[in-house]
Design a protein around this motif. Structure first.
Motif, PDB file in Angstrom:
ATOM      1  N   SER A 103       0.822  -1.212   0.000  1.00 50.35           N
ATOM      2  CA  SER A 103       0.000   0.000   0.000  1.00 50.35           C
ATOM      3  C   SER A 103       0.855   1.261   0.000  1.00 50.35           C
ATOM      4  O   SER A 103       0.497   2.268  -0.629  1.00 50.35           O
ATOM      5  N   GLN A 104       2.009   1.230   0.660  1.00 53.87           N
ATOM      6  CA  GLN A 104       2.840   2.423   0.699  1.00 53.87           C
ATOM      7  C   GLN A 104       3.575   2.664  -0.618  1.00 53.87           C
ATOM      8  O   GLN A 104       3.982   3.785  -0.888  1.00 53.87           O
ATOM      9  N   PHE A 105       3.735   1.633  -1.432  1.00 54.72           N
ATOM     10  CA  PHE A 105       4.272   1.869  -2.774  1.00 54.72           C
ATOM     11  C   PHE A 105       3.318   2.767  -3.559  1.00 54.72           C
ATOM     12  O   PHE A 105       3.733   3.751  -4.187  1.00 54.72           O
ATOM     13  N   PHE A 106       2.039   2.433  -3.508  1.00 56.40           N
ATOM     14  CA  PHE A 106       1.043   3.249  -4.217  1.00 56.40           C
ATOM     15  C   PHE A 106       0.876   4.612  -3.559  1.00 56.40           C
ATOM     16  O   PHE A 106       0.668   5.622  -4.235  1.00 56.40           O
ATOM     17  N   ASP A 107       0.974   4.644  -2.226  1.00 58.12           N
ATOM     18  CA  ASP A 107       0.919   5.918  -1.520  1.00 58.12           C
ATOM     19  C   ASP A 107       2.038   6.843  -1.993  1.00 58.12           C
ATOM     20  O   ASP A 107       1.809   8.027  -2.288  1.00 58.12           O
ATOM     21  N   THR A 108       3.246   6.318  -2.066  1.00 57.54           N
ATOM     22  CA  THR A 108       4.400   7.115  -2.480  1.00 57.54           C
ATOM     23  C   THR A 108       4.258   7.586  -3.923  1.00 57.54           C
ATOM     24  O   THR A 108       4.543   8.749  -4.241  1.00 57.54           O
ATOM     25  N   LEU A 109       3.796   6.711  -4.795  1.00 56.93           N
ATOM     26  CA  LEU A 109       3.634   7.050  -6.203  1.00 56.93           C
ATOM     27  C   LEU A 109       2.597   8.160  -6.394  1.00 56.93           C
ATOM     28  O   LEU A 109       2.850   9.153  -7.092  1.00 56.93           O
ATOM     29  N   VAL A 110       1.444   8.005  -5.755  1.00 55.28           N
ATOM     30  CA  VAL A 110       0.373   8.996  -5.913  1.00 55.28           C
ATOM     31  C   VAL A 110       0.780  10.335  -5.301  1.00 55.28           C
ATOM     32  O   VAL A 110       0.649  11.389  -5.931  1.00 55.28           O
ATOM     33  N   PHE A 111       1.311  10.295  -4.070  1.00 54.71           N
ATOM     34  CA  PHE A 111       1.628  11.539  -3.384  1.00 54.71           C
ATOM     35  C   PHE A 111       2.754  12.311  -4.070  1.00 54.71           C
ATOM     36  O   PHE A 111       2.621  13.512  -4.335  1.00 54.71           O
ATOM     37  N   THR A 112       3.867  11.649  -4.344  1.00 56.68           N
ATOM     38  CA  THR A 112       4.996  12.368  -4.930  1.00 56.68           C
ATOM     39  C   THR A 112       4.667  12.881  -6.328  1.00 56.68           C
ATOM     40  O   THR A 112       5.163  13.935  -6.745  1.00 56.68           O
ATOM     41  N   SER A 113       3.821  12.167  -7.062  1.00 53.58           N
ATOM     42  CA  SER A 113       3.441  12.617  -8.403  1.00 53.58           C
ATOM     43  C   SER A 113       2.622  13.898  -8.331  1.00 53.58           C
ATOM     44  O   SER A 113       2.895  14.869  -9.045  1.00 53.58           O
ATOM     45  N   ILE A 114       1.615  13.919  -7.468  1.00 55.34           N
ATOM     46  CA  ILE A 114       0.749  15.100  -7.362  1.00 55.34           C
ATOM     47  C   ILE A 114       1.473  16.265  -6.699  1.00 55.34           C
ATOM     48  O   ILE A 114       1.359  17.416  -7.137  1.00 55.34           O
ATOM     49  N   ALA A 115       2.241  15.979  -5.653  1.00 61.62           N
ATOM     50  CA  ALA A 115       2.826  17.047  -4.848  1.00 61.62           C
ATOM     51  C   ALA A 115       4.095  17.649  -5.436  1.00 61.62           C
ATOM     52  O   ALA A 115       4.343  18.854  -5.288  1.00 61.62           O
ATOM     53  N   PHE A 116       4.907  16.851  -6.136  1.00 60.34           N
ATOM     54  CA  PHE A 116       6.251  17.324  -6.457  1.00 60.34           C
ATOM     55  C   PHE A 116       6.599  17.378  -7.948  1.00 60.34           C
ATOM     56  O   PHE A 116       7.572  18.030  -8.310  1.00 60.34           O
ATOM     57  N   ILE A 117       5.835  16.692  -8.817  1.00 58.64           N
ATOM     58  CA  ILE A 117       6.151  16.806 -10.242  1.00 58.64           C
ATOM     59  C   ILE A 117       5.877  18.236 -10.694  1.00 58.64           C
ATOM     60  O   ILE A 117       4.795  18.777 -10.504  1.00 58.64           O
ATOM     61  N   GLY A 118       6.875  18.870 -11.256  1.00 56.44           N
ATOM     62  CA  GLY A 118       6.786  20.280 -11.635  1.00 56.44           C
ATOM     63  C   GLY A 118       7.381  21.212 -10.610  1.00 56.44           C
ATOM     64  O   GLY A 118       7.814  22.328 -10.949  1.00 56.44           O
ATOM     65  N   GLU A 119       7.414  20.775  -9.340  1.00 56.18           N
ATOM     66  CA  GLU A 119       8.033  21.580  -8.283  1.00 56.18           C
ATOM     67  C   GLU A 119       9.538  21.341  -8.235  1.00 56.18           C
ATOM     68  O   GLU A 119      10.303  22.246  -7.896  1.00 56.18           O
ATOM     69  N   TYR A 120       9.952  20.120  -8.546  1.00 61.71           N
ATOM     70  CA  TYR A 120      11.363  19.752  -8.537  1.00 61.71           C
ATOM     71  C   TYR A 120      11.734  19.198  -9.914  1.00 61.71           C
ATOM     72  O   TYR A 120      10.872  18.691 -10.641  1.00 61.71           O
ATOM     73  N   PRO A 121      13.019  19.282 -10.302  1.00 58.00           N
ATOM     74  CA  PRO A 121      13.458  18.609 -11.530  1.00 58.00           C
ATOM     75  C   PRO A 121      13.153  17.116 -11.450  1.00 58.00           C
ATOM     76  O   PRO A 121      13.094  16.538 -10.362  1.00 58.00           O
TER      77      PRO A 121
END
Length: 232
Positions: free
Chosen positions: A171-189
């Motif tokens: 479950s935390q694999f999917f948690d990490t994928l969903v969260f980091t994609s929404i929160a950080f793509i575009g904010e960081y290289p």
């Protein structure tokens, strides 16, 4: 090595506090912890650190403690109560996000010094909250269902570590994928995002292993005013 050593100490303190709040307040304490951990994890995640030579965000230990708590609730009180805890964490984070955005709209006084740092901290909160709310619901409900399913295959007390780690790691694999994609793509290289994703999941993997003994300890707590039920 400071971050690595202090991170271990920090994680163990988090899990010890979970046991303490459970020991003092029973099931109610676990529900409180889910809301508390969800809010604090989303504040901590704004801060990035270097650990094991890679970039990572804080909040992993605190967020992982919420998974430990829902697993304890599922183990001792059933999936229905665990789902209720998930909704409590979701609602708590939603309320915090709404309230703090309203706080930022107040015009600061001439002597105020808090507006700018609060804008820095909570300015990213809506995007972080959207990512966290989506990831939280997906991963936590997945965790609850996986834990219950794994328990049908590995039901004994000794096999709790299989239920706990198996459900949490997936479950935390999917948690990490969903969260980091929404929160950080575009904010960081993109290379930084990849580092954050990898290190975040690896840290959650390590933390998941570390929380297992605390789960076994919690399973042995008894409370006179509680009747353990396991509702589907």
């Amino acid at each position: 090595m400071f971050n690595e050593i202090f991170g271990l100490v920090f994680t163990l303190i988090n899990f010890s506090l979970v046991l303490l709040i459970y020991r003092l307040f029973g099931k109610t304490g676990l529900f409180v912890w889910v809301g508390f951990a969800t809010v604090l994890a989303n504040l901590q995640v704004v801060k990035t650190i270097e650990i094991f030579g890679m970039t990572a965000t804080l909040g992993n230990a605190m967020y992982a403690s919420a998974f430990l708590v829902t697993d304890i609730i599922n183990e001792r009180y059933g999936a229905k109560e665990a789902k209720k805890a998930v909704w409590m964490g979701f609602f708590t984070l939603l309320c915090m996000t709404l309230i703090m955005q309203m706080v930022l709209l107040f015009e600061p006084g001439s002597s105020d010094f808090a507006q700018e740092p609060m804008e820095t901290l909570f300015g990213l909160l809506p995007r972080l909250a959207v990512g966290s709310l989506a990831a939280f619901l997906v991963s936590q409900f997945l965790d609850v269902h996986l834990f219950s399913w794994i328990r049908t295959k590995f039901p004994t007390d000794r096999q709790f570590w299989i239920r706990n780690n198996g459900s949490t790691l997936i479950s935390q694999f999917f948690d990490t994928l969903v969260f980091t994609s929404i929160a950080f793509i575009g904010e960081y290289p993109m290379d930084v995002w990849i580092e954050i994703f990898i290190t975040t999941y690896l840290l959650k993997f390590i933390v998941s292993v570390l929380d297992t003994p605390f789960g076994y300890i919690a399973k042995r707590f008894t409370f006179k005013d509680e009747t353990m039920t396991k509702e589907a």
